[in-house]
Design a protein around this motif. Structure first.
Motif, PDB file in Angstrom:
ATOM      1  N   GLU A 492       0.860  -1.184   0.000  1.00  0.00           N
ATOM      2  CA  GLU A 492       0.000   0.000   0.000  1.00  0.00           C
ATOM      3  C   GLU A 492       0.892   1.227   0.000  1.00  0.00           C
ATOM      4  O   GLU A 492       1.669   1.446   0.932  1.00  0.00           O
ATOM      5  CB  GLU A 492      -0.911   0.004   1.227  1.00  0.00           C
ATOM      6  CG  GLU A 492      -1.745   1.267   1.358  1.00  0.00           C
ATOM      7  CD  GLU A 492      -2.476   1.353   2.688  1.00  0.00           C
ATOM      8  OE1 GLU A 492      -2.654   2.472   3.202  1.00  0.00           O
ATOM      9  OE2 GLU A 492      -2.851   0.287   3.231  1.00  0.00           O
ATOM     10  N   LEU A 493       0.812   2.020  -1.070  1.00  0.00           N
ATOM     11  CA  LEU A 493       1.642   3.210  -1.202  1.00  0.00           C
ATOM     12  C   LEU A 493       0.762   4.450  -1.152  1.00  0.00           C
ATOM     13  O   LEU A 493      -0.138   4.622  -1.981  1.00  0.00           O
ATOM     14  CB  LEU A 493       2.416   3.184  -2.518  1.00  0.00           C
ATOM     15  CG  LEU A 493       3.237   4.449  -2.837  1.00  0.00           C
ATOM     16  CD1 LEU A 493       4.339   4.653  -1.798  1.00  0.00           C
ATOM     17  CD2 LEU A 493       3.830   4.369  -4.245  1.00  0.00           C
ATOM     18  N   LYS A 494       1.011   5.305  -0.184  1.00  0.00           N
ATOM     19  CA  LYS A 494       0.312   6.586  -0.073  1.00  0.00           C
ATOM     20  C   LYS A 494       1.098   7.589  -0.918  1.00  0.00           C
ATOM     21  O   LYS A 494       1.907   8.374  -0.414  1.00  0.00           O
ATOM     22  CB  LYS A 494       0.262   7.015   1.394  1.00  0.00           C
ATOM     23  CG  LYS A 494      -0.818   8.041   1.684  1.00  0.00           C
ATOM     24  CD  LYS A 494      -2.151   7.367   1.896  1.00  0.00           C
ATOM     25  CE  LYS A 494      -3.169   8.317   2.494  1.00  0.00           C
ATOM     26  NZ  LYS A 494      -4.476   7.702   2.680  1.00  0.00           N
ATOM     27  N   ALA A 495       0.847   7.559  -2.248  1.00  0.00           N
ATOM     28  CA  ALA A 495       1.611   8.394  -3.159  1.00  0.00           C
ATOM     29  C   ALA A 495       1.383   9.872  -2.888  1.00  0.00           C
ATOM     30  O   ALA A 495       2.311  10.684  -2.972  1.00  0.00           O
ATOM     31  CB  ALA A 495       1.243   8.061  -4.603  1.00  0.00           C
ATOM     32  N   LYS A 496       0.156  10.234  -2.579  1.00  0.00           N
ATOM     33  CA  LYS A 496      -0.227  11.586  -2.194  1.00  0.00           C
ATOM     34  C   LYS A 496      -1.268  11.463  -1.083  1.00  0.00           C
ATOM     35  O   LYS A 496      -1.851  10.392  -0.907  1.00  0.00           O
ATOM     36  CB  LYS A 496      -0.806  12.350  -3.387  1.00  0.00           C
ATOM     37  CG  LYS A 496       0.189  12.628  -4.497  1.00  0.00           C
ATOM     38  CD  LYS A 496      -0.479  13.416  -5.625  1.00  0.00           C
ATOM     39  CE  LYS A 496       0.527  13.730  -6.728  1.00  0.00           C
ATOM     40  NZ  LYS A 496      -0.096  14.503  -7.842  1.00  0.00           N
ATOM     41  N   PRO A 497      -1.521  12.546  -0.356  1.00  0.00           N
ATOM     42  CA  PRO A 497      -2.546  12.445   0.684  1.00  0.00           C
ATOM     43  C   PRO A 497      -3.902  11.995   0.158  1.00  0.00           C
ATOM     44  O   PRO A 497      -4.684  11.396   0.902  1.00  0.00           O
ATOM     45  CB  PRO A 497      -2.606  13.872   1.243  1.00  0.00           C
ATOM     46  CG  PRO A 497      -1.258  14.441   0.975  1.00  0.00           C
ATOM     47  CD  PRO A 497      -0.823  13.847  -0.327  1.00  0.00           C
ATOM     48  N   ASN A 498      -4.165  12.259  -1.135  1.00  0.00           N
ATOM     49  CA  ASN A 498      -5.472  11.899  -1.706  1.00  0.00           C
ATOM     50  C   ASN A 498      -5.391  10.748  -2.690  1.00  0.00           C
ATOM     51  O   ASN A 498      -6.347  10.470  -3.406  1.00  0.00           O
ATOM     52  CB  ASN A 498      -6.100  13.114  -2.400  1.00  0.00           C
ATOM     53  CG  ASN A 498      -5.303  13.571  -3.612  1.00  0.00           C
ATOM     54  OD1 ASN A 498      -4.099  13.288  -3.705  1.00  0.00           O
ATOM     55  ND2 ASN A 498      -5.955  14.260  -4.536  1.00  0.00           N
ATOM     56  N   PHE A 499      -4.231  10.057  -2.766  1.00  0.00           N
ATOM     57  CA  PHE A 499      -4.072   8.980  -3.742  1.00  0.00           C
ATOM     58  C   PHE A 499      -3.332   7.816  -3.102  1.00  0.00           C
ATOM     59  O   PHE A 499      -2.193   7.967  -2.635  1.00  0.00           O
ATOM     60  CB  PHE A 499      -3.303   9.464  -4.970  1.00  0.00           C
ATOM     61  CG  PHE A 499      -3.283   8.483  -6.114  1.00  0.00           C
ATOM     62  CD1 PHE A 499      -4.242   8.544  -7.111  1.00  0.00           C
ATOM     63  CD2 PHE A 499      -2.311   7.489  -6.184  1.00  0.00           C
ATOM     64  CE1 PHE A 499      -4.226   7.633  -8.166  1.00  0.00           C
ATOM     65  CE2 PHE A 499      -2.294   6.579  -7.225  1.00  0.00           C
ATOM     66  CZ  PHE A 499      -3.261   6.655  -8.224  1.00  0.00           C
ATOM     67  N   THR A 500      -3.996   6.660  -3.064  1.00  0.00           N
ATOM     68  CA  THR A 500      -3.402   5.448  -2.493  1.00  0.00           C
ATOM     69  C   THR A 500      -3.349   4.364  -3.557  1.00  0.00           C
ATOM     70  O   THR A 500      -4.339   4.103  -4.252  1.00  0.00           O
ATOM     71  CB  THR A 500      -4.217   4.936  -1.296  1.00  0.00           C
ATOM     72  OG1 THR A 500      -4.357   5.989  -0.339  1.00  0.00           O
ATOM     73  CG2 THR A 500      -3.534   3.752  -0.637  1.00  0.00           C
ATOM     74  N   PHE A 501      -2.200   3.730  -3.685  1.00  0.00           N
ATOM     75  CA  PHE A 501      -1.958   2.700  -4.700  1.00  0.00           C
ATOM     76  C   PHE A 501      -1.735   1.365  -3.991  1.00  0.00           C
ATOM     77  O   PHE A 501      -0.916   1.279  -3.070  1.00  0.00           O
ATOM     78  CB  PHE A 501      -0.744   3.088  -5.539  1.00  0.00           C
ATOM     79  CG  PHE A 501      -0.381   2.106  -6.610  1.00  0.00           C
ATOM     80  CD1 PHE A 501      -1.019   2.128  -7.841  1.00  0.00           C
ATOM     81  CD2 PHE A 501       0.611   1.164  -6.383  1.00  0.00           C
ATOM     82  CE1 PHE A 501      -0.670   1.225  -8.832  1.00  0.00           C
ATOM     83  CE2 PHE A 501       0.965   0.258  -7.370  1.00  0.00           C
ATOM     84  CZ  PHE A 501       0.320   0.288  -8.601  1.00  0.00           C
ATOM     85  N   LEU A 502      -2.451   0.321  -4.406  1.00  0.00           N
ATOM     86  CA  LEU A 502      -2.287  -1.010  -3.813  1.00  0.00           C
ATOM     87  C   LEU A 502      -1.976  -2.030  -4.899  1.00  0.00           C
ATOM     88  O   LEU A 502      -2.543  -1.968  -6.010  1.00  0.00           O
ATOM     89  CB  LEU A 502      -3.557  -1.451  -3.069  1.00  0.00           C
ATOM     90  CG  LEU A 502      -3.763  -0.856  -1.675  1.00  0.00           C
ATOM     91  CD1 LEU A 502      -4.507   0.469  -1.769  1.00  0.00           C
ATOM     92  CD2 LEU A 502      -4.537  -1.819  -0.782  1.00  0.00           C
ATOM     93  N   SER A 503      -1.117  -2.986  -4.574  1.00  0.00           N
ATOM     94  CA  SER A 503      -0.810  -4.077  -5.497  1.00  0.00           C
ATOM     95  C   SER A 503      -0.351  -5.286  -4.707  1.00  0.00           C
ATOM     96  O   SER A 503       0.051  -5.170  -3.544  1.00  0.00           O
ATOM     97  CB  SER A 503       0.276  -3.657  -6.500  1.00  0.00           C
ATOM     98  OG  SER A 503       1.488  -3.357  -5.821  1.00  0.00           O
ATOM     99  N   GLY A 504      -0.406  -6.462  -5.343  1.00  0.00           N
ATOM    100  CA  GLY A 504      -0.002  -7.670  -4.641  1.00  0.00           C
ATOM    101  C   GLY A 504       0.199  -8.849  -5.565  1.00  0.00           C
ATOM    102  O   GLY A 504      -0.316  -8.872  -6.699  1.00  0.00           O
TER     103      GLY A 504
END
Length: 802
Positions: A492-504
């Motif tokens: 889980e990457l909090k790229a920006k305060p309003n954008f979260t990226f998840l992968s697995g």
């Protein structure tokens, strides 16, 4: 003089103590710290401490006080009224953007950061909806369709998938075992709804975290925790419930109690249900009526007229559920939990098999068809470690042993031979899960899993006239094993305060070892020796382009490896057909895309929508087959068409899901859900047919009113029609459970019910409920269900906290 001084000090102390109230969470009775109490002009304030204690001594006796905490509903009352209560229970607000969920990574994550659709059912909702079983709990959410073959059942359908393509977990342990079948299953009723703390439903594949079977979705049931005491004194509390319903003369009794010290805690949970035969409604298809049933008169089967055709004889059964938890916390970093669960039903009839007509159409095919007691036991030992380490910030070790037991008993009309099969599954599992929060805005979750299942299966023929018992073919190869080993990583990457990226990513490997008994059937093979693996992945994001607008995207894959039910089962699937083993199977694989949107209008209106598409390749389906070169064989004394599970199809499912939450005033709100699903199975020869587990359009609409003591819910449930041309071939052959259209073909009619729920808080400790379901007394049968739904149903309940 000293005596007078002592008395004055004592009285002052007592007055001071009498100015304190304790603020608790209405769901779990935990103290709530940092609750702010203030008067009308906010000139006086007070704050609750870690034990939830709030000192009101600075307020005047008749002064009106507000108590507020983020995430909870604000309570307003006079100081005198608050002190009279002594304990104040705060209720959660209806919608929390910062709600924490655990299903995606097995660790706590903010719900707003998750790209997949998740539905959360908390203990408060369960308490208000008062479901008979956990199958009804899922159905009451308005987001899951549930099929029922009998009263003791409930098979969820999510996004066109069901049964062994959906995964069940309890407190982090997978409940699916190696004999979960493609036909409708009822294992979910083994989970006690009174024991549930929260249920989280993942829509779409969850194979990255949960492995095989999680193609259509995952249903995670989290049970209540044993609570420690925050002081040196013993923390003891509990709850008792009683529920009665008229549609099946239900009597349910529940009690739980918690005993906690600072380092040790014990929780005991007991529920007993007793259900009589279910009564259907008055307005609907006459073909649903139970006009006749089979009974034994002077040792002989007789077809007799039912004096009460709306009563579905026999459907009643009883059930007991037990849960015991022991928690140990030696320090702030370690926590150990030992949990045991046990569920057992009585015998219960498979109602849809008891209404099948005989071949000549003049009577009923079966004299008896019932399941023996369904038993489930689990012992679950979990260790949690928090704190900084070189490779992780959180460690969770889960080990579990489960034992499942079920049996089937059927006898044809005026046939003295009863065929019985009995199955047992011993399952052990071990999971190790890590959480790493040390890499800036990146959080990693990784771990491994091992699961081992061993099957015991026996067959018996009983002559009910002579009581002679003989061995017969078992349903599954006895002593067969199924096991899987897997590893995964999720980020889980909090790229920006309003954008979260998840992968697995996850890799799973599955082994099957089964030896076929040649005593009763000459199989053209001796064993099934399967070794196969699958790589699954997911990628998605959650984006808030504006504070009040959320957009989500998720792409994922899922798989289901063949299990013992697929590879080695022999049973009658429908009248005139028998399913035989097929050891030449490969995993089925799913590709899924999902987009979602959520718009908040000034915290007064919340609109939610999701669209999804799932493509399934090498789908495991039941199709015509040849056994030893023949398309027919004799099974249980009847010449039957041969079928087997095969990788014989592709399938695609797509649909739309909509939700609405409107807060009209502080007391009045509206909630609505709508789900539309379409699905097609495509054969290898290019022919298409509708998907078997694609539910009709369904939804609900709720008008809710509440104040501090009373909550009411007037709501409508509805299902769309599935006409004859849109029904799968396997459903068309079961025309006896459907209504007939003008051409005499089976179809599933649309239906609706009008319902009312209410709950009144008589005191801090006593709660009363009155519900009225199906007010207009509709007679309807949900799609693919064998049993007709309840008619008008009055439900009375009482809950007592101690």
């Amino acid at each position: 003089m000293q005596k007078i001084t002592f008395i004055i000090i004592f009285l002052v102390f007592q007055v001071g103590m009498g100015q304190v109230i304790v603020v608790l969470d209405g769901d779990n009775h935990r103290p709530i710290p940092n609750v702010i109490a203030y008067n009308t002009d906010k000139s006086k304030t007070s704050l609750s401490d870690l034990d939830g204690k709030c000192d009101l001594s600075k307020f005047g006796q008749g002064e009106r006080i507000a108590l507020m905490h983020i995430g909870y509903q604000t309570v307003r009352a006079t100081k005198g009224a608050l002190l009279k209560k002594g304990r104040l229970y705060l209720e959660l607000t209806a919608e929390q953007l910062d709600e924490v969920v655990m299903s995606i990574s097995k660790w706590e994550q903010q719900r707003k950061d998750i790209p997949q659709k998740i539905a959360v059912i908390n203990a408060k909702t369960v308490d208000f909806t008062a479901p008979q079983t956990s199958a009804d709990l899922l159905q009451n959410s308005g987001k899951v369709f549930v099929q029922k073959s009998q009263l003791g059942g409930g098979s969820p359908m999510i996004r066109g998938f069901a049964t062994n393509r959906l995964l069940l977990t309890v407190d982090g342990v997978r409940m699916n075992n190696a004999i979960f079948r493609g036909g409708n299953i009822q294992n979910v009723i083994s989970i006690d709804p009174y024991a549930i703390r929260s249920t989280e439903i993942i829509f779409g594949p969850g194979s990255v975290i949960y492995g095989s079977d999680a193609i259509g979705g995952v249903m995670n049931f989290y049970t209540k925790d044993a609570q420690f005491s925050k002081t040196d004194s013993i923390n003891f509390f509990g709850k008792g419930n009683y529920r009665f319903s008229t549609a099946n003369m239900e009597n349910t009794v529940h009690v739980d109690f918690n005993l906690g010290k600072k380092n040790w805690a014990f929780l005991t949970n007991i529920t007993y249900n007793d259900f009589d035969d279910l009564k259907m409604g008055s307005h609907g298809p006459t073909s649903y009526l139970r006009d006749h049933f089979v009974t034994i008169v002077e040792g002989e089967d007789r077809l007799v007229q039912n004096p009460s055709p709306k009563e579905q004889t026999p459907t009643g059964y009883n059930q007991i559920n037990l849960m015991q938890k022991v928690a140990f916390k030696p320090n702030n970093n370690w926590n150990a939990n030992l949990s045991t669960y046990y569920s057992e039903t009585s015998d219960y009839a498979r109602y849809d098999r008891l209404i099948r007509p005989s071949k000549d159409g003049t009577g009923l095919r079966s004299a008896e068809w019932y399941y023996g007691p369904q038993k489930w036991f689990m012992a679950n030992l979990q260790f949690y470690k928090n704190g900084k380490s070189k490779f992780y910030d959180g460690l969770k070790i889960t080990t579990a042993y489960q034992k499942f037991e079920e049996s089937r008993n059927d006898r044809s009309f005026q046939d003295p031979i009863k065929y019985m099969t009995k199955e047992k599954v011993d399952a052990i599992s071990a999971n190790v899960d890590f959480e790493n929060k040390r890499i800036g805005n990146l959080r990693l979750y990784y771990g491994g899993e091992y699961v081992f299942n061993k099957i015991g299966s026996k067959g018996t023929e009983l002559n009910i006239e002579t009581t002679e018992q003989l061995g017969s073919a078992s349903r599954y190869p006895d002593d067969a094993t199924w096991q899987t080993l897997a590893g995964y990583i999720n980020s889980e990457l909090k790229a920006k305060p309003n954008f979260t990226f998840l992968s697995g990513l996850r890799y799973s490997h599955v082994w099957i070892d089964a030896v076929f008994d040649q005593t009763y059937y000459s199989f053209p093979f001796k064993n099934a020796d399967l070794s196969t693996g699958a790589l699954t992945g997911s990628i998605g994001f959650s984006w808030f382009p504006k504070v009040d607008l959320q957009l989500t995207f998720n792409g994922s894959t899922g798989f289901r490896a063949p299990n013992i039910d697929d590879v080695g089962k022999i049973f009658d699937s429908e009248p005139g057909s028998v399913v035989v083993p097929n050891p030449e199977l490969e995993p089925e694989y799913a590709y899924n895309l999902e987009i979602g949107v959520q718009k908040n209008f000034n915290d007064k209106l919340m609109l939610k929508g999701a669209a999804f598409y799932t493509y399934l390749v090498d789908a495991l389906v039941r199709r015509d087959f040849q056994f030893n070169g023949s398309s027919e064989m004799e099974y249980n004394g009847e010449l039957s068409n041969v079928q087997a599970i095969q990788n014989a199809a592709k399938a695609y499912v797509y649909g739309f899901e909509f939700g609405l939450d409107a807060f009209l005033t502080e007391s009045v709100s509206v909630n609505a859900n709508l789900t539309l699903t379409e699905g097609i199975e495509e054969e290898d020869d290019g022919t298409n047919s509708p998907g078997r587990h694609v539910a009709p359009t369904f939804g609900d609409f709720h008008l809710i009113w509440k104040n501090q003591k009373l909550k009411t819910d007037l709501f409508l449930n509805f299902n769309g029609e599935i006409d004859y041309d849109d029904m799968s071939m396997s459903e068309i052959t079961k025309d006896y459970i459907y209504a007939l259209n003008a051409e005499g073909n089976p179809y599933s009619p649309s239906w609706y019910t009008l319902n009312f729920r209410s709950q009144y808080q008589l005191s801090n400790t006593l709660k009363l409920s009155l519900n009225l379901e199906n007010i207009t007394d509709q007679r309807y049968r949900s799609y693919s269900s064998g049993i007709v739904a309840p008619g008008i149903n009055l439900i009375l309940g009482v809950g007592y906290l101690f």
